[in-house]
Scaffold this active site. Structure first.
Site, PDB file in Angstrom:
ATOM      1  N   HIS A  18       0.798  -1.230   0.000  1.00 54.34           N
ATOM      2  CA  HIS A  18       0.000   0.000   0.000  1.00 54.34           C
ATOM      3  C   HIS A  18       0.825   1.272   0.000  1.00 54.34           C
ATOM      4  CE1 HIS A  18       0.902  -0.357   4.322  1.00 54.34           C
ATOM      5  NE2 HIS A  18       0.712   0.944   4.374  1.00 54.34           N
TER       6      HIS A  18
HETATM    7  C1  UD1 Z   1      -1.878   5.491   5.901  1.00 54.86           C
HETATM    8  C2  UD1 Z   1      -0.575   5.996   6.489  1.00 54.86           C
HETATM    9  C3  UD1 Z   1       0.495   4.919   6.350  1.00 54.86           C
HETATM   10  C4  UD1 Z   1       0.040   3.607   6.959  1.00 54.86           C
HETATM   11  C5  UD1 Z   1      -1.304   3.212   6.389  1.00 54.86           C
HETATM   12  C6  UD1 Z   1      -1.786   1.986   7.124  1.00 54.86           C
HETATM   13  C7  UD1 Z   1      -0.106   8.406   6.308  1.00 54.86           C
HETATM   14  C8  UD1 Z   1       0.696   9.426   5.622  1.00 54.86           C
HETATM   15  N1  UD1 Z   1      -0.084   7.183   5.790  1.00 54.86           N
HETATM   16  O1  UD1 Z   1      -1.682   5.263   4.519  1.00 54.86           O
HETATM   17  O2  UD1 Z   1       1.663   5.341   7.028  1.00 54.86           O
HETATM   18  O3  UD1 Z   1       0.985   2.624   6.648  1.00 54.86           O
HETATM   19  O4  UD1 Z   1      -2.243   4.282   6.574  1.00 54.86           O
HETATM   20  O5  UD1 Z   1      -2.669   1.251   6.343  1.00 54.86           O
HETATM   21  O6  UD1 Z   1      -0.741   8.701   7.298  1.00 54.86           O
HETATM   22  N2  UD1 Z   1      -9.367   4.624   2.020  1.00 54.86           N
HETATM   23  C9  UD1 Z   1     -10.595   4.015   1.981  1.00 54.86           C
HETATM   24  N3  UD1 Z   1     -11.072   3.495   3.147  1.00 54.86           N
HETATM   25  C10 UD1 Z   1     -10.408   3.564   4.331  1.00 54.86           C
HETATM   26  C11 UD1 Z   1      -9.164   4.199   4.344  1.00 54.86           C
HETATM   27  C12 UD1 Z   1      -8.653   4.716   3.192  1.00 54.86           C
HETATM   28  O7  UD1 Z   1     -11.235   3.933   0.936  1.00 54.86           O
HETATM   29  O8  UD1 Z   1     -10.912   3.077   5.343  1.00 54.86           O
HETATM   30  C13 UD1 Z   1      -8.838   5.180   0.756  1.00 54.86           C
HETATM   31  C14 UD1 Z   1      -9.166   6.651   0.592  1.00 54.86           C
HETATM   32  O9  UD1 Z   1      -9.403   6.916  -0.745  1.00 54.86           O
HETATM   33  C15 UD1 Z   1      -7.883   7.325   0.987  1.00 54.86           C
HETATM   34  C16 UD1 Z   1      -6.827   6.317   0.535  1.00 54.86           C
HETATM   35  O10 UD1 Z   1      -7.427   5.049   0.748  1.00 54.86           O
HETATM   36  O11 UD1 Z   1      -7.727   8.573   0.392  1.00 54.86           O
HETATM   37  C17 UD1 Z   1      -5.524   6.374   1.286  1.00 54.86           C
HETATM   38  O12 UD1 Z   1      -5.768   6.381   2.676  1.00 54.86           O
HETATM   39  P1  UD1 Z   1      -4.804   7.237   3.631  1.00 54.86           P
HETATM   40  O13 UD1 Z   1      -5.246   7.057   5.027  1.00 54.86           O
HETATM   41  O14 UD1 Z   1      -4.673   8.631   3.119  1.00 54.86           O
HETATM   42  O15 UD1 Z   1      -3.398   6.592   3.386  1.00 54.86           O
HETATM   43  P2  UD1 Z   1      -2.899   5.097   3.534  1.00 54.86           P
HETATM   44  O16 UD1 Z   1      -2.324   4.696   2.234  1.00 54.86           O
HETATM   45  O17 UD1 Z   1      -3.973   4.271   4.127  1.00 54.86           O
HETATM   46  N1  UDP Z   2      -3.417  -6.146   8.800  1.00 57.40           N
HETATM   47  C1  UDP Z   2      -4.669  -6.742   8.916  1.00 57.40           C
HETATM   48  N2  UDP Z   2      -5.350  -7.079   7.783  1.00 57.40           N
HETATM   49  C2  UDP Z   2      -4.833  -6.883   6.532  1.00 57.40           C
HETATM   50  C3  UDP Z   2      -3.541  -6.288   6.421  1.00 57.40           C
HETATM   51  C4  UDP Z   2      -2.868  -5.926   7.583  1.00 57.40           C
HETATM   52  O1  UDP Z   2      -5.153  -6.938  10.038  1.00 57.40           O
HETATM   53  O2  UDP Z   2      -5.504  -7.216   5.548  1.00 57.40           O
HETATM   54  C5  UDP Z   2      -2.731  -5.728  10.036  1.00 57.40           C
HETATM   55  C6  UDP Z   2      -1.352  -6.305  10.223  1.00 57.40           C
HETATM   56  O3  UDP Z   2      -1.414  -7.555  10.903  1.00 57.40           O
HETATM   57  C7  UDP Z   2      -0.671  -5.223  11.047  1.00 57.40           C
HETATM   58  C8  UDP Z   2      -1.312  -3.951  10.559  1.00 57.40           C
HETATM   59  O4  UDP Z   2      -2.522  -4.331   9.943  1.00 57.40           O
HETATM   60  O5  UDP Z   2      -0.965  -5.384  12.425  1.00 57.40           O
HETATM   61  C9  UDP Z   2      -0.401  -3.266   9.574  1.00 57.40           C
HETATM   62  O6  UDP Z   2      -1.070  -2.236   8.940  1.00 57.40           O
HETATM   63  P1  UDP Z   2      -0.574  -1.619   7.576  1.00 57.40           P
HETATM   64  O7  UDP Z   2       0.251  -2.584   6.818  1.00 57.40           O
HETATM   65  O8  UDP Z   2      -1.780  -1.059   6.938  1.00 57.40           O
HETATM   66  O9  UDP Z   2       0.271  -0.355   8.079  1.00 57.40           O
HETATM   67  P2  UDP Z   2       1.825  -0.116   8.396  1.00 57.40           P
HETATM   68  O10 UDP Z   2       2.235  -1.064   9.471  1.00 57.40           O
HETATM   69  O11 UDP Z   2       2.568  -0.280   7.115  1.00 57.40           O
HETATM   70  O12 UDP Z   2       1.842   1.302   8.831  1.00 57.40           O
END
Ligand code: UD1
Ligand code: UDP
Length: 383
Positions: free
Chosen positions: A203
């Site tokens: 992601h």
């Molecule tokens: C964010 C964090 C990243 C973390 C990740 C965990 C920042 C800068 N990034 O990235 O460090 O690793 O979360 O997963 O804070 N969206 C949905 N539904 C949701 C959430 C998101 O549709 O429940 C979509 C939206 O279009 C959104 C996009 O995903 O704009 C990205 O979500 P966002 O929270 O901005 O960034 P992540 O890539 O999730």
């Molecule tokens: N995770 C989960 N379901 C998924 C993918 C990840 O429960 O489909 C959990 C994973 O076990 C870990 C956390 O989400 O505890 C990690 O989140 P993510 O990879 O989104 O964020 P990051 O750690 O890179 O910030």
């Protein structure tokens, strides 16, 4: 003591699971959810499965650029902190929600405690690296997962008090992994056999936002020599769709696409995978704890100890390197890293300790001897 904890993202709900219930035994915690993650599969499922207390406030501030999100969260958090008047604000990790919580608190002169302080990828192109550095330098209490992260903070002369407490995600993983290892349902649902598949997550904006890089990621997945289960993060789903790359993955016989999974199903799949392929931070750590070799789809990592121990290989999006990494034998030993599963307790102890006397050492005016004693700029640093 009253603590406002600001969370908003999937990994932060996991981290809060290690701290919130313990904290409630000693303090009043007001859990504020920014809404950065909002789908049930990205948010509610973690509260349900891991027993995280329901947020007292849900701000519903998801979507948008990093700058927009952070700005909206800052505006919304300032009045919350003015109303709640907590003794400190607790934030986890490196997301926009964590930065907004930390900055809003620091601007209101409320001490900030940062869990997972001092992690560094040394890649400022990652939004998370900017967030981490900023949070660390406005925090009063810097709670580190490892000695290496504490060393980064010392090298940067961070002014907060540094304590190595271990990693709170380890607490949760050590509790859940043994149970998850016996849960066959998620493997059956995905149509895979123990040890006969890889689990994949991706992601990072650096991998999925640029269509060229996303194409390389898809090519790598299509080249995998064994079944691959890929729970698709919403960012990735949107980018695959927009780039017209989703159909190729759906059509590939060896790839099983699923929506994002709850923690229990994901952990069940992780513990029995032949290997983990990921660009996630948290998942690299969890794979190590489960004794599952990790192939990291990045060229840097904050979790360097897992690479040094031989269980994690950085391949970026190089298919040949990924296939070579998958073929490596497992290392013979797996030394304990990132603590003993008691990090949540140490976080609570550190908060109570700071509250009982020494917040003032690192907040407000520069009364801290360490800051006063900092050497002036070296010759090469002056203009
Ligand atoms: C964010 C964090 C990243 C973390 C990740 C965990 C920042 C800068 N990034 O990235 O460090 O690793 O979360 O997963 O804070 N969206 C949905 N539904 C949701 C959430 C998101 O549709 O429940 C979509 C939206 O279009 C959104 C996009 O995903 O704009 C990205 O979500 P966002 O929270 O901005 O960034 P992540 O890539 O999730
Ligand atoms: N995770 C989960 N379901 C998924 C993918 C990840 O429960 O489909 C959990 C994973 O076990 C870990 C956390 O989400 O505890 C990690 O989140 P993510 O990879 O989104 O964020 P990051 O750690 O890179 O910030």
């Amino acid at each position: 003591m009253k603590v406002v904890t600001v969370v908003g993202n999937r990994p932060q709900f996991v981290k809060a699971a290690a701290v919130s219930r313990r904290l409630a035994e000693h303090a009043e915690e007001v859990l504020v959810h920014t809404g950065q993650h909002y789908d049930a599969a990205m948010s509610a499922v973690f509260f349900d499965e891991l027993g995280v207390p329901r947020p007292a406030l849900e701000l519903q501030l998801g979507t948008g650029s990093n700058t927009e999100q952070t700005a909206r969260m800052l505006s919304a958090l300032a009045p919350v902190l003015a109303d709640e008047r907590p003794d400190c604000v607790l934030v986890y990790g490196d997301t926009n929600s964590a930065l907004a919580g930390g900055l809003a608190a620091a601007q209101a002169q409320i001490p900030v405690a940062h869990v997972e302080a001092g992690m560094r990828s040394f890649d400022r192109a990652m939004p998370e690296e900017l967030n981490r550095v900023l949070i660390d330098h406005l925090s009063s209490l810097l709670l580190c997962s490892s000695a290496a992260s504490a060393a980064h903070l010392r090298a940067e002369r961070a002014v907060g008090r540094v304590e190595v407490v271990g990693d709170v995600m380890v607490d949760v993983a050590l509790l859940v992994q043994p149970r998850a290892r016996r849960d066959d349902a998620p493997l059956r649902d995905a149509g895979v056999q123990p040890g006969g598949y890889v689990l994949v997550t991706a992601h990072r904006p650096g991998n999925v936002d640029d269509p060229g890089r996303l194409g390389r990621l898809v090519a790598l997945l299509l080249a995998l020599p064994l079944p691959a289960v890929l729970p698709v993060h919403p960012r990735t789903a949107a980018r695959l769709e927009a780039a017209g790359l989703l159909d190729g993955l759906v059509a590939a016989e060896h790839i099983r696409l699923t929506p994002p999974l709850g923690y229990l199903a994901f952990t069940a799949l992780l513990t029995r995978a032949r290997a983990m392929l990921t660009d996630s931070g948290g998942v690299q750590k969890e794979a190590y704890l489960a004794g599952v070799p990790c192939v990291t789809l990045r060229d840097t990592t904050e979790w360097t100890e897992t690479v040094e121990a031989g269980w994690n290989v950085l391949v970026d999006l190089d298919t040949d390197a990924a296939l070579r990494a998958l073929a490596r034998p497992r290392p013979a030993v797996r030394p304990p890293l990132y603590g003993d599963g008691q990090a949540g307790e140490r976080v609570v102890d550190a908060l109570l300790g700071a509250h009982s006397g020494s917040w003032s050492a690192v907040t407000g005016r520069c009364t801290d001897e360490r800051r006063r004693r900092l050497p002036g700029p070296r010759q090469s640093e002056t203009l």
